[in-house]
Design an enzyme around this catalytic site. Structure first.
Site, PDB file in Angstrom:
ATOM      1  N   HIS A   1     -18.015 -46.900  42.292  1.00  0.00           N
ATOM      2  CA  HIS A   1     -17.149 -46.450  41.196  1.00  0.00           C
ATOM      3  C   HIS A   1     -16.604 -47.588  40.346  1.00  0.00           C
ATOM      4  O   HIS A   1     -15.694 -47.342  39.546  1.00  0.00           O
ATOM      5  CB  HIS A   1     -15.947 -45.675  41.741  1.00  0.00           C
TER       6      HIS A   1
ATOM      7  N   LYS B   1      -3.412 -42.628  31.502  1.00  0.00           N
ATOM      8  CA  LYS B   1      -4.308 -43.117  32.560  1.00  0.00           C
ATOM      9  C   LYS B   1      -3.550 -44.243  33.254  1.00  0.00           C
ATOM     10  O   LYS B   1      -2.470 -44.627  32.813  1.00  0.00           O
ATOM     11  CB  LYS B   1      -5.608 -43.651  31.967  1.00  0.00           C
ATOM     12  N   ARG B   2      -4.101 -44.776  34.376  1.00  0.00           N
ATOM     13  CA  ARG B   2      -3.452 -45.917  34.997  1.00  0.00           C
ATOM     14  C   ARG B   2      -3.306 -47.051  33.981  1.00  0.00           C
ATOM     15  O   ARG B   2      -4.135 -47.212  33.085  1.00  0.00           O
ATOM     16  CB  ARG B   2      -4.272 -46.388  36.207  1.00  0.00           C
TER      17      ARG B   2
ATOM     18  N   LYS C   1      -8.131 -51.404  30.532  1.00  0.00           N
ATOM     19  CA  LYS C   1      -8.038 -50.143  29.788  1.00  0.00           C
ATOM     20  C   LYS C   1      -7.360 -50.349  28.432  1.00  0.00           C
ATOM     21  O   LYS C   1      -7.389 -49.475  27.578  1.00  0.00           O
ATOM     22  CB  LYS C   1      -7.296 -49.094  30.616  1.00  0.00           C
TER      23      LYS C   1
ATOM     24  N   THR D   1     -12.735 -40.041  33.404  1.00  0.00           N
ATOM     25  CA  THR D   1     -12.816 -38.590  33.509  1.00  0.00           C
ATOM     26  C   THR D   1     -11.738 -37.950  32.626  1.00  0.00           C
ATOM     27  O   THR D   1     -11.900 -36.814  32.175  1.00  0.00           O
ATOM     28  CB  THR D   1     -12.633 -38.117  34.963  1.00  0.00           C
TER      29      THR D   1
ATOM     30  N   LYS E   1     -11.535 -34.508  30.075  1.00  0.00           N
ATOM     31  CA  LYS E   1     -10.471 -33.496  30.073  1.00  0.00           C
ATOM     32  C   LYS E   1      -9.902 -33.325  28.663  1.00  0.00           C
ATOM     33  O   LYS E   1      -9.631 -32.204  28.227  1.00  0.00           O
ATOM     34  CB  LYS E   1      -9.375 -33.885  31.068  1.00  0.00           C
TER      35      LYS E   1
HETATM   36  C1  NTF Z   1     -12.790 -45.351  39.064  1.00  0.00           C
HETATM   37  N1  NTF Z   1     -12.955 -46.379  40.092  1.00  0.00           N
HETATM   38  C2  NTF Z   1     -13.310 -45.868  37.729  1.00  0.00           C
HETATM   39  O1  NTF Z   1     -12.499 -46.942  37.297  1.00  0.00           O
HETATM   40  C3  NTF Z   1     -13.329 -44.761  36.678  1.00  0.00           C
HETATM   41  O2  NTF Z   1     -13.948 -45.219  35.508  1.00  0.00           O
HETATM   42  C4  NTF Z   1     -14.092 -43.557  37.217  1.00  0.00           C
HETATM   43  O3  NTF Z   1     -14.022 -42.487  36.299  1.00  0.00           O
HETATM   44  C5  NTF Z   1     -13.505 -43.126  38.552  1.00  0.00           C
HETATM   45  O4  NTF Z   1     -13.556 -44.209  39.474  1.00  0.00           O
HETATM   46  C6  NTF Z   1     -14.271 -41.974  39.166  1.00  0.00           C
HETATM   47  O5  NTF Z   1     -15.616 -42.275  39.280  1.00  0.00           O
HETATM   48  C7  NTF Z   1     -12.012 -46.691  40.979  1.00  0.00           C
HETATM   49  O6  NTF Z   1     -10.915 -46.220  40.993  1.00  0.00           O
HETATM   50  C8  NTF Z   1     -12.372 -47.755  41.996  1.00  0.00           C
HETATM   51  F1  NTF Z   1     -11.695 -47.577  43.116  1.00  0.00           F
HETATM   52  F2  NTF Z   1     -13.663 -47.719  42.289  1.00  0.00           F
HETATM   53  F3  NTF Z   1     -12.109 -48.921  41.519  1.00  0.00           F
END
Ligand code: NTF
Length: 838
Positions: free
Chosen positions: A373, A564-565, A570, A672, A676
């Site tokens: 991810h 978002k975080r 970002k 994601t 949404k």
């Molecule tokens: C996150 N990964 C990514 O930063 C996002 O872009 C993605 O949409 C989501 O996963 C779901 O796939 C993480 O949080 C991690 F842990 F892999 F860094």
């Protein structure tokens, strides 16, 4: 297999009150639960008591489906997806279960007949925030889709006593408050202490020879912890399937350690119990950052070992042999957090079940699939070898042996390539020695996937290049998706009603049917209704912001949203630079023709991530200045909404006009939230990053505001030597924006506060804000112009929704089923409970 006890005669005649769906039955059941579960009568009952009574009413209906589902899977020995994830960001359950059971309206009416308000009852629920962001929410969407598609599945994770912290904002800064979500009880879980298992930690190993003369290893642990499962029912949308999310809670195996107890150290014994329970106490609040803490590794082995032992128990209970493990289960690793699965399954099969290395390795490799991810280097998990060995001495031995055999193969394929061996090794030996968890996952699994097309390509070309050269056949891409049940039907009833009226209601589980909306995109009366719905949703959010932030927001203004975080990659601060620029322009030319805008932010910063916390402070500092400037009234507002969580997300997406997806290209694996927003009629401003690329392909370039460097351009610029200073000197508006932050305009004159943030931008700027600034600001001008043409904007909004069908998590799950899991659907018939006793 032992026969089920004959409960035929004892079978309770299940009363209609537990399963009935008519308003009368629901009301009776509700009052029954209020009396006999909550032990309250209306005059004493709180809103929370009413919520609990309703939750139990709904739970009974879920349990009927759950039992039928479990019975069918047990009987048929169905192939099952075991989805292992350290995070499940489930969000509130009541509303979502009402939607999936198809009883939302009927329950709303029944509750109203009793003089109560369903919205208020839903507000009582503490949301299970057992995740940080996209990764945990994705797991929750996937559970919903697996149940909806009738795919047998078990989610496995940790029942954190404290989920993600609650975010308060004081003096413009984030303050973390512990999330005591279990305080008033959780009606959505069933404890299953009878299926508790033991997990070993620490100690040492001993070799011995067994009776048949075979070399064996025994592990003498320092500590044993008990894992107790708590099950949450996961109902599919309008199916009878109800799957399980099984979360493990840590306990000391005995209330007292008797050896210590007998030696008189009573408090020491209790201390030990407390330290065991620490394991599932709290979720690590980092998104896309790995902390390398011992307790985190202990959490990982804890839930992985519990889950694997549980699968082995189920296998045996169904009368299947160990060699059938990979026919019965496919294990999906949600990132590397559960990657220790590879070593733990080997250990269980060899040390506890007596299999040979080769037999165990064959089962392991056939059973495990890995999803990556992230490309962020600081998120790639690696554990210092010493720490790993102290906690998991046996696993380290197994990993060394896997590595030895693996590197032998590599050597055979690529002779005389010691550089490649070093790069591929499961152990990083460039300095302090580390176990590389992504490498362990790659070697131990049959499938490796990224979460969007671009992300998978970058994995193949960069982060996992050597593995791709070795095992090209393992790689595949699975673009993320989101559930339309929660993020459309539940959160946006107005838009849902209009869609149902226009194209029928089957789109909810076949999202491509939204395509049929395209025919309406030019229809003026449809456009008008569409616009009015967005306005009504914006009005709701404006009311919420009035209450939360004490601001008067004009619902006619452009709602420009980034939730978002908070993370440098970002680039929330790029958004802020645009706001400051717009502010300066409006100050300089009060007659400038731009639509009024409301900039809305939300998101948590990891508690230890200082720059991210400064970014929150900057948003709030800018908000303070702009919102108090009389010249900006009716023109600009800036809002930071505290404590962004699933519930708040559901309020925000339906009210957004513009969706900010502005990460530096090559950094956001998928995203994601981008999906949404678009599914709720927001238009995106974004870079060619993650799933933005595919969203733009689907909705059409003319319905998407693109800006910024592409991933290859990012690499080229960095390779050629990027100097942010050149951009600062070369662009007077950019300089003015940065200078104004630096001199304290947004920190009450204090020039020190934001210095670290600005210094980092001017000297280093790893995420190329300054390089993308000009294009972003120009793109925002086009957004403003487009928004002024209501017909044009509404058409874009409709077409975004119409063309987003691909981004349902149902489609993602179908892709996983077809390409990776090979799990056929198992339709469930509701069984008469009396029959289950036979
Ligand atoms: C996150 N990964 C990514 O930063 C996002 O872009 C993605 O949409 C989501 O996963 C779901 O796939 C993480 O949080 C991690 F842990 F892999 F860094």
């Amino acid at each position: 297999m032992q026969p089920a006890a004959n409960l035929n005669h004892a079978a309770v005649q299940v009363e209609d009150d537990r399963t009935g769906l008519t308003p009368e039955t629901l009301k009776r059941a509700f009052l029954d639960n209020l009396f006999y579960i909550q032990g309250k009568f209306p005059r004493l009952a709180t809103q929370h008591d009413y919520y609990m009574a309703l939750a139990y009413t709904v739970r009974d209906r879920l349990l009927q489906r759950w039992i039928s589902t479990a019975a069918a899977y047990t009987e048929q020995g169905s192939r099952t997806v075991a989805y292992l994830s350290a995070e499940f960001l489930m969000g509130p359950q009541l509303g979502h279960n009402l939607v999936n059971l198809g009883i939302y309206d009927i329950v709303q009416q029944a509750v109203a007949d009793l003089g109560l308000n369903l919205d208020e009852l839903m507000e009582q629920e503490a949301e299970p925030g057992l995740g940080n962001g996209g990764l945990g929410r994705l797991a929750a969407c996937y559970l919903d889709s697996m149940a909806t598609l009738e795919v047998p599945s078990l989610g496995y994770g940790i029942r954190y006593e404290f989920g993600i912290f609650r975010q308060d904002i004081r003096n413009g800064q984030q303050v973390e408050v512990t999330d005591k979500w279990l305080r008033l009880g959780n009606p959505w879980e069933l404890p299953r202490p009878e299926w508790a298992v033991d997990v070993k930690l620490g100690g040492h190993t001993e070799a011995y020879t067994d009776r048949s003369g075979r070399y064996r290893v025994r592990w003498i642990p320092y500590q044993v912890i008990k894992g107790v499962p708590y099950d949450m029912p996961i109902a599919g949308y309008r199916t009878n399937t109800c799957n399980t999310l099984r979360l493990w809670s840590a306990q000391a195996p005995e209330a007292f350690d008797f050896e210590i107890f007998n030696s008189g150290d009573y408090l020491g014994a209790v201390q030990d119990k407390l330290s065991s329970e620490n394991l599932s106490k709290v979720l690590y609040p980092n998104d896309n950052i790995s902390q390398g803490k011992r307790l985190r590794l202990a959490q990982q082995i804890f839930f992985v070992s519990c889950s694997l032992q549980d699968m082995l128990r189920i296998l045996a209970r169904q009368g299947l042999a160990l060699s059938q493990f990979s026919q019965k289960f496919v294990i999906q690793l949600n990132d590397t957090h559960p990657a220790v699965t590879v070593a733990e399954l080997m250990r269980l099969l060899m040390d506890e079940h007596g299999l040979s290395w080769d037999a165990a390795w064959d089962i392991t490799q056939r059973s495990i699939a890995y999803t990556n991810h992230t490309l962020m280097p600081e998120a790639l998990e690696k554990w210092p070898v010493d720490m790993f060995g102290q906690l998991l001495p046996r696993h380290l031995e197994i990993i060394y042996e896997i590595n030895h055999r693996f590197l032998e193969q590599v050597r055979a394929r690529f002779p005389d390539d010691s550089d490649r061996l070093r790069r591929l090794s499961l152990i990083d030996e460039s300095g302090e020695r580390y176990v590389r968890m992504a490498h362990l996952a790659c070697v131990g699994s049959f499938s490796i996937n990224g979460v969007a097309a671009l992300h998978t390509e970058l994995l193949k070309q960069d982060v996992l290049k050597d593995f791709y050269e070795l095992y090209p056949e393992k790689f595949n891409s699975k673009t993320n998706g989101v559930t339309p049940r929660r993020f459309m039907v539940l959160s946006n009833p107005r838009q849902t009603e209009m869609l149902n009226r226009t194209i029928g209601d089957t789109w909810v589980s076949r999202l491509d049917e939204l395509k049929r909306l395209e025919a309406k995109a030019e229809d003026p009366s449809f456009q008008h209704d569409w616009h009015m719905i967005k306005q009504a949703n914006k009005g709701d959010l404006a009311n919420y912001m009035a209450k939360q932030n004490g601001l008067v927001i004009n619902p006619e203004s452009l709602f420009d949203v980034q939730v978002k975080r908070i993370h440098e990659y970002k680039r929330q601060h790029l958004n802020v630079l645009h706001i400051i620029t717009l502010y300066h322009r409006l100050k300089a030319s009060p007659n400038l023709e731009v639509p009024p805008r409301t900039f809305i932010f939300g998101g948590k910063a990891a508690p230890g991530y200082h720059v991210a916390k400064l970014m929150i402070r900057l948003v709030n500092g800018v908000a303070e200045v702009i919102n108090h400037d009389p010249a900006m009234r009716d023109r600009l507002k800036v809002v930071f909404l505290r404590n962004f969580n699933v519930r708040l997300a559901q309020r925000i997406y339906p009210a957004a006009d513009l969706s900010e997806q502005i990460s530096m290209a090559g950094k956001e694996a998928s995203g994601t939230g981008n999906m949404k927003f678009a599914l709720n009629g927001a238009v995106t401003i974004g870079t060619l990053d993650g799933a933005n690329v595919e969203i733009r392909d689907e909705v059409g370039a003319e319905n998407f505001f693109l800006f910024g460097l592409t991933a290859p351009e990012v690499y080229a610029l960095k390779a050629q030597g990027y100097n942010p200073w050149d951009y600062y000197q070369g662009d007077p508006e950019l300089k003015q924006a940065l200078d104004s932050i630096l001199v304290g305009t947004f920190s009450r004159g204090d020039g020190e506060v934001f210095k670290p943030l600005i210094d980092s931008l001017l000297n280093w700027d790893p995420y190329l804000l300054l390089a993308d600034y000009q294009d972003y600001v120009a793109c925002q001008e086009r957004v403003g112009q487009a928004f002024c043409d209501r017909t044009h904007w509404t058409r874009m909004s409709i077409l975004n929704v119409a063309r987003m069908g691909l981004f349902s998590s149902d489609r993602s799950i179908q892709d996983y089923c077809r390409d990776v899991w090979r799990t056929p659907a198992v339709p469930i018939e509701l069984t008469d409970h009396a029959q289950l006793g036979e």
